[in-house]
Scaffold this motif. Structure first.
Motif, mmCIF file in Angstrom:
data_model
loop_
_atom_site.group_PDB
_atom_site.id
_atom_site.type_symbol
_atom_site.label_atom_id
_atom_site.label_comp_id
_atom_site.label_asym_id
_atom_site.label_seq_id
_atom_site.Cartn_x
_atom_site.Cartn_y
_atom_site.Cartn_z
ATOM 1 N N GLY A 93 0.837 -1.206 0.000
ATOM 2 C CA GLY A 93 0.000 0.000 0.000
ATOM 3 C C GLY A 93 0.865 1.247 0.000
ATOM 4 O O GLY A 93 0.510 2.276 0.561
ATOM 5 N N GLY A 146 -0.401 4.747 -0.807
ATOM 6 C CA GLY A 146 -1.536 5.250 -0.034
ATOM 7 C C GLY A 146 -1.116 6.377 0.891
ATOM 8 O O GLY A 146 0.051 6.780 0.916
ATOM 9 N N GLN A 147 -2.077 6.858 1.677
ATOM 10 C CA GLN A 147 -1.753 8.030 2.496
ATOM 11 C C GLN A 147 -0.809 7.689 3.663
ATOM 12 O O GLN A 147 0.061 8.495 4.000
ATOM 13 N N ILE A 148 -0.929 6.503 4.254
ATOM 14 C CA ILE A 148 0.050 6.136 5.295
ATOM 15 C C ILE A 148 1.423 5.932 4.656
ATOM 16 O O ILE A 148 2.443 6.394 5.173
ATOM 17 N N GLU A 180 2.148 -2.256 -4.684
ATOM 18 C CA GLU A 180 0.855 -1.596 -4.893
ATOM 19 C C GLU A 180 -0.017 -2.486 -5.759
ATOM 20 O O GLU A 180 0.444 -3.457 -6.349
ATOM 21 N N LEU A 181 -1.277 -2.148 -5.831
ATOM 22 C CA LEU A 181 -2.224 -2.925 -6.623
ATOM 23 C C LEU A 181 -1.850 -2.894 -8.107
ATOM 24 O O LEU A 181 -1.292 -1.898 -8.579
ATOM 25 N N VAL A 197 0.656 -2.478 5.070
ATOM 26 C CA VAL A 197 -0.216 -1.309 5.238
ATOM 27 C C VAL A 197 -1.397 -1.368 4.279
ATOM 28 O O VAL A 197 -2.508 -0.969 4.609
ATOM 29 N N GLY A 198 -1.168 -1.891 3.100
ATOM 30 C CA GLY A 198 -2.181 -1.874 2.036
ATOM 31 C C GLY A 198 -3.403 -2.675 2.411
ATOM 32 O O GLY A 198 -3.323 -3.844 2.775
ATOM 33 N N ALA A 199 -4.537 -2.036 2.337
ATOM 34 C CA ALA A 199 -5.810 -2.652 2.665
ATOM 35 C C ALA A 199 -6.867 -1.670 2.231
ATOM 36 O O ALA A 199 -6.544 -0.563 1.813
ATOM 37 N N PRO A 232 -9.219 0.982 3.306
ATOM 38 C CA PRO A 232 -9.426 1.750 4.541
ATOM 39 C C PRO A 232 -10.912 1.970 4.831
ATOM 40 O O PRO A 232 -11.720 1.944 3.921
ATOM 41 N N ILE A 282 -6.606 -10.616 0.920
ATOM 42 C CA ILE A 282 -5.313 -9.937 0.712
ATOM 43 C C ILE A 282 -4.246 -10.550 1.632
ATOM 44 O O ILE A 282 -3.129 -10.838 1.217
ATOM 45 N N VAL A 340 -0.523 -3.225 9.652
ATOM 46 C CA VAL A 340 -1.170 -1.936 9.960
ATOM 47 C C VAL A 340 -2.591 -1.933 9.397
ATOM 48 O O VAL A 340 -3.524 -1.431 10.024
ATOM 49 N N ASN A 369 -6.276 -2.547 8.457
ATOM 50 C CA ASN A 369 -7.349 -3.033 9.337
ATOM 51 C C ASN A 369 -8.235 -4.086 8.687
ATOM 52 O O ASN A 369 -8.400 -4.069 7.471
ATOM 53 N N MET A 384 -0.413 -3.690 14.786
ATOM 54 C CA MET A 384 -0.100 -2.376 15.351
ATOM 55 C C MET A 384 -1.137 -1.902 16.368
ATOM 56 O O MET A 384 -2.259 -1.570 16.021
ATOM 57 N N HIS A 401 -6.988 -3.834 18.115
ATOM 58 C CA HIS A 401 -6.951 -2.450 17.621
ATOM 59 C C HIS A 401 -8.351 -2.110 17.107
ATOM 60 O O HIS A 401 -8.659 -2.273 15.927
HETATM 61 P P1 NAI Z 1 -5.147 4.354 1.540
HETATM 62 O O1 NAI Z 1 -6.418 3.904 0.880
HETATM 63 O O2 NAI Z 1 -4.735 5.769 1.423
HETATM 64 O O3 NAI Z 1 -3.946 3.467 0.997
HETATM 65 C C1 NAI Z 1 -4.026 2.093 0.918
HETATM 66 C C2 NAI Z 1 -3.198 1.701 -0.277
HETATM 67 O O4 NAI Z 1 -3.122 0.304 -0.287
HETATM 68 C C3 NAI Z 1 -3.808 2.137 -1.615
HETATM 69 O O5 NAI Z 1 -2.846 2.854 -2.341
HETATM 70 C C4 NAI Z 1 -4.185 0.824 -2.282
HETATM 71 O O6 NAI Z 1 -4.008 0.881 -3.686
HETATM 72 C C5 NAI Z 1 -3.209 -0.142 -1.614
HETATM 73 N N1 NAI Z 1 -3.644 -1.523 -1.584
HETATM 74 C C6 NAI Z 1 -4.867 -2.018 -1.349
HETATM 75 N N2 NAI Z 1 -4.843 -3.351 -1.416
HETATM 76 C C7 NAI Z 1 -3.577 -3.704 -1.681
HETATM 77 C C8 NAI Z 1 -2.942 -4.946 -1.885
HETATM 78 N N3 NAI Z 1 -3.627 -6.099 -1.856
HETATM 79 N N4 NAI Z 1 -1.625 -4.952 -2.130
HETATM 80 C C9 NAI Z 1 -0.939 -3.808 -2.210
HETATM 81 N N5 NAI Z 1 -1.482 -2.602 -2.029
HETATM 82 C C10 NAI Z 1 -2.794 -2.556 -1.775
HETATM 83 O O7 NAI Z 1 -5.248 3.885 3.065
HETATM 84 P P2 NAI Z 1 -4.344 4.337 4.301
HETATM 85 O O8 NAI Z 1 -4.945 5.525 4.920
HETATM 86 O O9 NAI Z 1 -2.934 4.392 3.882
HETATM 87 O O10 NAI Z 1 -4.607 3.141 5.330
HETATM 88 C C11 NAI Z 1 -4.146 1.842 5.082
HETATM 89 C C12 NAI Z 1 -4.707 0.895 6.113
HETATM 90 O O11 NAI Z 1 -4.237 1.203 7.415
HETATM 91 C C13 NAI Z 1 -6.221 0.895 6.234
HETATM 92 O O12 NAI Z 1 -6.672 -0.441 6.375
HETATM 93 C C14 NAI Z 1 -6.492 1.623 7.526
HETATM 94 O O13 NAI Z 1 -7.713 1.271 8.119
HETATM 95 C C15 NAI Z 1 -5.320 1.143 8.338
HETATM 96 N N6 NAI Z 1 -4.985 1.918 9.535
HETATM 97 C C16 NAI Z 1 -4.547 1.231 10.638
HETATM 98 C C17 NAI Z 1 -4.198 1.875 11.790
HETATM 99 C C18 NAI Z 1 -3.731 1.100 12.991
HETATM 100 O O14 NAI Z 1 -3.510 1.720 14.035
HETATM 101 N N7 NAI Z 1 -3.532 -0.209 12.938
HETATM 102 C C19 NAI Z 1 -4.288 3.336 11.882
HETATM 103 C C20 NAI Z 1 -4.720 3.972 10.674
HETATM 104 C C21 NAI Z 1 -5.066 3.278 9.539
#
Ligand code: NAI
Length: 328
Positions: A11, A14-16, A42-43, A89-91, A93, A110, A131, A133, A157, A189
């Motif tokens: 991921g 993505g934003q993280i 990435e996807l 991280v990728g999932a 969100p 995934i 990371v 969720n 995490m 979490h």
């Molecule tokens: P985002 O949507 O901005 O980025 C996620 C990226 O992952 C996207 O670019 C997407 O194309 C990519 N992706 C999706 N499936 C994939 C795969 N199978 N293989 C490779 N890449 C893939 O989301 P963001 O904000 O970066 O969050 C990512 C995850 O982290 C979410 O599930 C969110 O809920 C979780 N999260 C967990 C926290 C924790 O404390 N454990 C805190 C904040 C967010």
């Protein structure tokens, strides 16, 4: 110069990812003398791959002395090849109003694929941090999908919850965050987590005695920490990103470089401690040394705490039940 460490990040566009990669490459995660190779997944869709390309261009433009290489791919087996550290991280969100349960099945697939790929190609000592969720259950799925790796290599995490709670405690007690020791967040979490400052100290004195406010604990502190993620989504229109990336850096930093006897919280497979069934990925108090973590054992659990721990465990068991059919 040390040998580069291979850090896989999924991921990555993505934003993280955007808040994470530059800090890894600058040495904040593994130390200012540790080169890294970033292996970014990435996807396999044009927009995601184009965005990833742009992020790599920006990484290049930073001219980080510690960045010894980058790999961009849509193939988990390329991303995880010989990886020493894997940040999953990728999932998908969670958007406003979306339930965790909806996310569970969408993400289970995934993490099965990625667990299998880690099993096949990653370093046998790979340190995995999930990371994405629902993080604990995704970590469980990845762990179960990687039978040749040590289950202890799979973590989830809880550190963002830990850090969020420390900040609330510091404000309430009027002490610096860095002065608070022996704090833990138990469980999942999710809003059911149990942030527990019964053992916490400030300068050796009890933080609980200093705060001395059971009503605040039950009705303000615990719900506020539990619902912080939702509050950020409401305020920002997007889920936490910079603070999540920061927590991921903290988690891996401490796992690799040690906590010098201080407690932290990691989501790790239970060894049966505190009555948590073996294998459930649960937030525990740990110390870390030489790349290994050790659960703090035999803490007294009062009735209030037991109820809170039972509640978060029940949720994890339910999540685990929801994906059992996928794990054979
Ligand atoms: P985002 O949507 O901005 O980025 C996620 C990226 O992952 C996207 O670019 C997407 O194309 C990519 N992706 C999706 N499936 C994939 C795969 N199978 N293989 C490779 N890449 C893939 O989301 P963001 O904000 O970066 O969050 C990512 C995850 O982290 C979410 O599930 C969110 O809920 C979780 N999260 C967990 C926290 C924790 O404390 N454990 C805190 C904040 C967010």
């Amino acid at each position: 110069m040390k040998q580069p460490v291979r850090v896989a990040v999924t991921g990555a566009a993505g934003q993280i990812g955007y808040a994470l990669l530059f800090r890894i490459a600058s040495g904040e995660m593994l130390g200012k003398d540790q080169p890294v190779i970033l292996q970014l997944l990435e996807l396999p869709i044009e927009k995601a791959q184009a965005a990833l390309k742009g992020v790599i261009m920006e990484l290049e433009d930073c001219a980080f002395p510690l960045l010894a290489g980058t790999v961009a791919t849509d193939d988990p087996e390329v991303a995880f090849k010989d990886a020493d550290i894997a940040l999953l991280v990728g999932a998908m969100p969670r958007g406003p109003g979306m339930e965790r349960k909806d996310l569970l099945l969408k993400n289970a697939e995934i993490f099965t694929v990625q667990g299998k790929a880690l099993n096949k190609v990653a370093s046998r000592d790979v340190k995995v941090l999930v990371v994405g969720n629902p993080a604990n259950t995704n970590a469980y799925i990845a762990m179960k999908s990687a039978p040749d790796l040590d289950p202890k290599n799979f973590t989830a995490m809880l550190r963002l919850d830990h850090n969020r709670a420390l900040s609330q405690l510091s404000t309430k007690a009027g002490v610096a965050v860095g002065e608070i020791e022996k704090f833990v967040v138990w469980g999942n979490h999710s809003p059911t987590m149990y942030p527990d400052y019964r053992f916490a100290t400030v300068g050796g004195a009890s933080l609980k005695d200093k705060i001395n406010d059971a009503d605040w604990n039950a009705n303000d502190f615990i719900p506020k920490v539990g619902k912080r993620g939702a509050a950020i989504i409401e305020a920002r229109g997007l889920s936490s990103a910079a603070s999540a990336a920061n927590a991921a850096i903290d988690h891996i930093h401490d796992w690799v470089l040690g906590t010098n006897g201080k407690w932290t919280t990691m989501g790790i497979p239970s060894d049966g401690s505190y009555g948590i069934p073996e294998g459930v990925i649960f937030g525990f108090p740990v110390t870390t040394e030489n790349g290994k973590y050790t659960i703090i054992k035999d803490l007294p659990i009062d009735e209030f705490s037991q109820k809170a721990i039972d509640k978060t465990l029940a949720e994890l068991e339910e999540e685990r039940g929801g994906v059992a059919h996928l794990l054979g």
